[in-house]
Design a protein around this motif. Structure first.
Motif, PDB file in Angstrom:
ATOM      1  N   GLY A 306       0.762  -1.228   0.000  1.00 31.71           N
ATOM      2  CA  GLY A 306       0.000   0.000   0.000  1.00 31.71           C
ATOM      3  C   GLY A 306       0.800   1.290   0.000  1.00 31.71           C
ATOM      4  N   GLU A 307       2.070   1.248  -0.436  1.00 32.20           N
ATOM      5  CA  GLU A 307       2.893   2.457  -0.405  1.00 32.20           C
ATOM      6  C   GLU A 307       3.296   2.958  -1.788  1.00 32.20           C
ATOM      7  N   LEU A 308       2.710   2.404  -2.835  1.00 29.07           N
ATOM      8  CA  LEU A 308       3.073   2.867  -4.178  1.00 29.07           C
ATOM      9  C   LEU A 308       2.787   4.359  -4.349  1.00 29.07           C
ATOM     10  N   GLY A 309       1.712   4.837  -3.734  1.00 23.87           N
ATOM     11  CA  GLY A 309       1.388   6.257  -3.841  1.00 23.87           C
ATOM     12  C   GLY A 309       2.495   7.136  -3.294  1.00 23.87           C
ATOM     13  N   VAL A 310       3.144   6.703  -2.226  1.00 26.80           N
ATOM     14  CA  VAL A 310       4.269   7.450  -1.652  1.00 26.80           C
ATOM     15  C   VAL A 310       5.431   7.478  -2.636  1.00 26.80           C
ATOM     16  N   PHE A 311       5.765   6.325  -3.215  1.00 33.22           N
ATOM     17  CA  PHE A 311       6.937   6.240  -4.086  1.00 33.22           C
ATOM     18  C   PHE A 311       6.703   6.899  -5.445  1.00 33.22           C
ATOM     19  N   TYR A 312       5.453   6.888  -5.925  1.00 33.78           N
ATOM     20  CA  TYR A 312       5.163   7.637  -7.147  1.00 33.78           C
ATOM     21  C   TYR A 312       5.337   9.137  -6.909  1.00 33.78           C
ATOM     22  N   ARG A 313       4.915   9.618  -5.747  1.00 36.61           N
ATOM     23  CA  ARG A 313       5.085  11.041  -5.437  1.00 36.61           C
ATOM     24  C   ARG A 313       6.551  11.410  -5.244  1.00 36.61           C
ATOM     25  N   LEU A 314       7.326  10.455  -4.795  1.00 32.14           N
ATOM     26  CA  LEU A 314       8.751  10.697  -4.556  1.00 32.14           C
ATOM     27  C   LEU A 314       9.553  10.759  -5.854  1.00 32.14           C
ATOM     28  N   SER A 315       9.143   9.969  -6.858  1.00 33.25           N
ATOM     29  CA  SER A 315       9.980   9.710  -8.029  1.00 33.25           C
ATOM     30  C   SER A 315       9.572  10.537  -9.241  1.00 33.25           C
ATOM     31  N   ASP A 316      10.573  10.991  -9.981  1.00 33.06           N
ATOM     32  CA  ASP A 316      10.319  11.676 -11.251  1.00 33.06           C
ATOM     33  C   ASP A 316      10.165  10.692 -12.398  1.00 33.06           C
ATOM     34  N   ILE A 317      10.918   9.586 -12.323  1.00 34.00           N
ATOM     35  CA  ILE A 317      10.923   8.593 -13.413  1.00 34.00           C
ATOM     36  C   ILE A 317      10.475   7.250 -12.856  1.00 34.00           C
ATOM     37  N   VAL A 318       9.500   6.625 -13.516  1.00 36.24           N
ATOM     38  CA  VAL A 318       8.966   5.332 -13.067  1.00 36.24           C
ATOM     39  C   VAL A 318       8.977   4.347 -14.224  1.00 36.24           C
ATOM     40  N   PHE A 319       9.585   3.190 -13.989  1.00 37.41           N
ATOM     41  CA  PHE A 319       9.490   2.075 -14.937  1.00 37.41           C
ATOM     42  C   PHE A 319       8.419   1.122 -14.439  1.00 37.41           C
ATOM     43  N   MET A 320       7.473   0.748 -15.307  1.00 32.95           N
ATOM     44  CA  MET A 320       6.399  -0.160 -14.923  1.00 32.95           C
ATOM     45  C   MET A 320       6.782  -1.600 -15.218  1.00 32.95           C
ATOM     46  N   GLY A 321       6.684  -2.440 -14.198  1.00 39.39           N
ATOM     47  CA  GLY A 321       7.072  -3.842 -14.322  1.00 39.39           C
ATOM     48  C   GLY A 321       6.062  -4.693 -15.069  1.00 39.39           C
ATOM     49  N   LYS A 322       6.350  -5.987 -15.100  1.00 38.64           N
ATOM     50  CA  LYS A 322       5.569  -6.985 -15.822  1.00 38.64           C
ATOM     51  C   LYS A 322       5.519  -6.661 -17.318  1.00 38.64           C
ATOM     52  N   SER A 323       6.567  -6.024 -17.809  1.00 42.61           N
ATOM     53  CA  SER A 323       6.586  -5.631 -19.214  1.00 42.61           C
ATOM     54  C   SER A 323       7.871  -6.041 -19.933  1.00 42.61           C
ATOM     55  N   LEU A 324       8.764  -6.751 -19.219  1.00 50.73           N
ATOM     56  CA  LEU A 324      10.006  -7.217 -19.845  1.00 50.73           C
ATOM     57  C   LEU A 324      10.062  -8.741 -19.868  1.00 50.73           C
ATOM     58  N   THR A 325      10.301  -9.368 -18.707  1.00 49.11           N
ATOM     59  CA  THR A 325      10.391 -10.833 -18.668  1.00 49.11           C
ATOM     60  C   THR A 325       9.025 -11.491 -18.585  1.00 49.11           C
ATOM     61  N   VAL A 326       8.049 -10.780 -18.037  1.00 51.03           N
ATOM     62  CA  VAL A 326       6.678 -11.290 -17.915  1.00 51.03           C
ATOM     63  C   VAL A 326       5.776 -10.354 -18.702  1.00 51.03           C
ATOM     64  N   GLY A 327       4.821 -10.908 -19.427  1.00 52.91           N
ATOM     65  CA  GLY A 327       3.951 -10.080 -20.259  1.00 52.91           C
ATOM     66  C   GLY A 327       2.700  -9.610 -19.553  1.00 52.91           C
ATOM     67  N   GLY A 328       2.067  -8.606 -20.119  1.00 54.98           N
ATOM     68  CA  GLY A 328       0.794  -8.101 -19.618  1.00 54.98           C
ATOM     69  C   GLY A 328       0.891  -6.661 -19.203  1.00 54.98           C
ATOM     70  N   GLY A 329       1.894  -6.356 -18.365  1.00 58.32           N
ATOM     71  CA  GLY A 329       2.092  -4.992 -17.910  1.00 58.32           C
ATOM     72  C   GLY A 329       1.264  -4.646 -16.684  1.00 58.32           C
ATOM     73  N   GLN A 330       1.695  -3.609 -15.977  1.00 60.33           N
ATOM     74  CA  GLN A 330       0.949  -3.045 -14.853  1.00 60.33           C
ATOM     75  C   GLN A 330       0.469  -1.649 -15.262  1.00 60.33           C
ATOM     76  N   ASN A 331      -0.501  -1.138 -14.537  1.00 59.20           N
ATOM     77  CA  ASN A 331      -1.213   0.074 -14.928  1.00 59.20           C
ATOM     78  C   ASN A 331      -0.299   1.304 -14.967  1.00 59.20           C
ATOM     79  N   PRO A 332       0.013   1.847 -16.155  1.00 60.23           N
ATOM     80  CA  PRO A 332       0.884   3.024 -16.234  1.00 60.23           C
ATOM     81  C   PRO A 332       0.155   4.333 -15.969  1.00 60.23           C
ATOM     82  N   PHE A 333      -1.173   4.281 -15.876  1.00 61.01           N
ATOM     83  CA  PHE A 333      -1.935   5.501 -15.618  1.00 61.01           C
ATOM     84  C   PHE A 333      -1.661   6.029 -14.217  1.00 61.01           C
ATOM     85  N   GLU A 334      -1.445   5.122 -13.261  1.00 58.56           N
ATOM     86  CA  GLU A 334      -1.274   5.533 -11.867  1.00 58.56           C
ATOM     87  C   GLU A 334      -0.089   6.475 -11.676  1.00 58.56           C
ATOM     88  N   PRO A 335       1.117   6.152 -12.179  1.00 60.62           N
ATOM     89  CA  PRO A 335       2.213   7.112 -12.026  1.00 60.62           C
ATOM     90  C   PRO A 335       2.011   8.380 -12.862  1.00 60.62           C
TER      91      PRO A 335
END
Length: 426
Positions: A306-335
């Motif tokens: 439950g702390e992604l909101g903190v780390f998105y606010r902290l970071s200027d650049i975000v890489f979204m996982g589940k998009s390299l070795t595993v397919g499907g992706g995670q929601n890029p709208f949130e960051p």
């Protein structure tokens, strides 16, 4: 023909369904305190006045419709939200607007469905995504309950399967008075399978408010990383952390004080990730152990919930996982909603339209592999003006897309007015 067979099987299979549910209950997949709801036995009274029933299968679907539920409540309508999982019930318990009711979806057996509808008597049914249940939809149609599909989605794989059962899917989709698809591709598949009034007005996931974040914790982290170049890898999956470590080592030659933040999708993987990164010679701090990034920390693993909101606010650049070795992706709208410049790999199959629009708007960049990621990150870290332009583009794009809720509410207005008239006093 297929539907009649399905109905007979579910009606006659009561004992087997009971065994199946008992097994799920023993494995913690059912809520023992509210188990009767799964059998169509309500645990709360029906509120007076017009009632809109919103069904969302699980957590993702629930999150996407919560803003719509809020709009309905502000309009003065009663709202019943049903979901099918214990996890979703826990999540909505803290987020449902005041006055909205949550119940577990009854199992798709005619007796359970009838008991559920007899009690709640909804004036309008809003069904989300693709959680189609023949008995429920057929019984609602038989009772002349207006039905609207919102966030309608048919994946290519589901489309191929449904084409072998055209009568069944045609009967279910034909019962909806209106189908609102997530994407134009979904709209085409819904029409082809039997949907009537099918429209694509946008994705309600864009209307979800920004993730919450603890302000005090955010300030503490800002102090810990002050003066350092850093970036965030969010919702990572197995195999991606090794790539991220490779990118870090490459960039650290150019940015000696570089800090890489990793938030794994599943926090329980934190210790295993740490062991592997330490074996590569990297200095690691683990958030679950109460550790804060220090001057010599190379990787900080935020293996908490439950702390992604903190780390998105902290970071200027975000890489979204589940998009390299595993397919499907995670929601890029949130960051993007929080003004982050977004990177993702080539395997974002769950968000094809969203990712294309983000790239076109200058809000995101697709990276092909570790080398491409290192090159892109290095360019952004070295050019603050370019980074700020990308962040502003992400925030502007997200703000524009968030207006989809107004468009959807307008499309639903005739159904909502009809529900209100049904209970209006002379």
């Amino acid at each position: 023909m297929i539907y009649d067979l399905y109905r007979r099987i579910t009606d006659l299979g009561g004992p087997l369904i009971s065994l199946y549910l008992d097994n799920r209950r023993h494995r913690g997949k059912e809520d023992p305190a509210r188990f009767g709801e799964r059998l169509g036995q309500p645990s709360q009274p029906r509120p007076p006045g017009p009632l809109v029933w919103v069904h969302a299968a699980s957590v993702g679907e629930s999150l996407s419709v919560l803003p719509l539920v809020g709009r309905l409540r502000r309009r003065g309508l009663g709202v019943l939200l049903t979901t099918g999982t214990v996890t979703s019930a826990r999540m909505v318990a803290d987020r449902l607007p005041e006055g909205a009711i949550h119940q577990y979806q009854p199992v798709d057996r005619t007796a359970y469905v009838s008991a559920f509808l007899d009690h709640w008597q909804p004036d309008l049914m809003l069904w989300t995504e693709s959680d189609f249940w023949p008995n429920m939809l057929s019984e609602a149609k038989r009772r002349a309950i207006p039905m609207v599909l919102v966030q309608g989605r048919i994946s290519p794989r589901s489309y191929a399967r449904w084409r072998y059962l055209p009568d069944l899917i045609g009967k279910m989709l034909g019962g909806f008075d209106l189908c609102l698809a997530q994407t134009e591709a979904d709209a085409g598949r819904l029409r082809d399978l039997g949907g009537g009034d099918v429209r694509c007005l946008g994705n309600l996931k864009y209307a979800v408010p920004p993730l919450p974040g603890d302000e005090a914790e955010l300030e503490r982290l800002r102090a810990a990383v002050a003066g350092r170049a850093f970036w965030l890898a969010a919702s990572t999956h197995p195999g991606e952390e090794a790539i991220i470590a490779s990118v870090h080592r490459h960039l650290a030659e150019r940015f000696p004080s570089l800090l890489t933040l990793i938030v794994p999708r599943h926090p329980g993987r934190g210790p295993d990730i740490a062991r592997k990164l330490i074996a590569l010679g990297l200095s690691v701090a683990m958030r679950s152990a109460g550790e804060t990034p220090r001057a010599g920390t190379a990787i900080h693993i935020a293996d908490t919930m439950g702390e992604l909101g903190v780390f998105y606010r902290l970071s200027d650049i975000v890489f979204m996982g589940k998009s390299l070795t595993v397919g499907g992706g995670q929601n890029p709208f949130e960051p993007a909603r929080l003004g982050c410049a977004v990177l993702f790999g080539p395997r974002m199959e769950n968000f094809p339209d969203m990712t294309a629009h983000m790239v076109a708007a200058g809000a995101a960049i697709e990276v092909k592999d570790a080398d491409d990621m290192a090159k892109t990150l290095g360019a952004l870290l070295a050019d603050p003006e370019r980074l700020n332009r990308m962040k502003a583009a992400a925030a502007a794009w997200a703000e524009t897309e968030a207006e989809v809720l107004d468009v959807v509410e307008t499309a639903l207005a005739p159904f909502l007015r009809a529900a209100e008239r049904r209970h209006a006093r002379p």
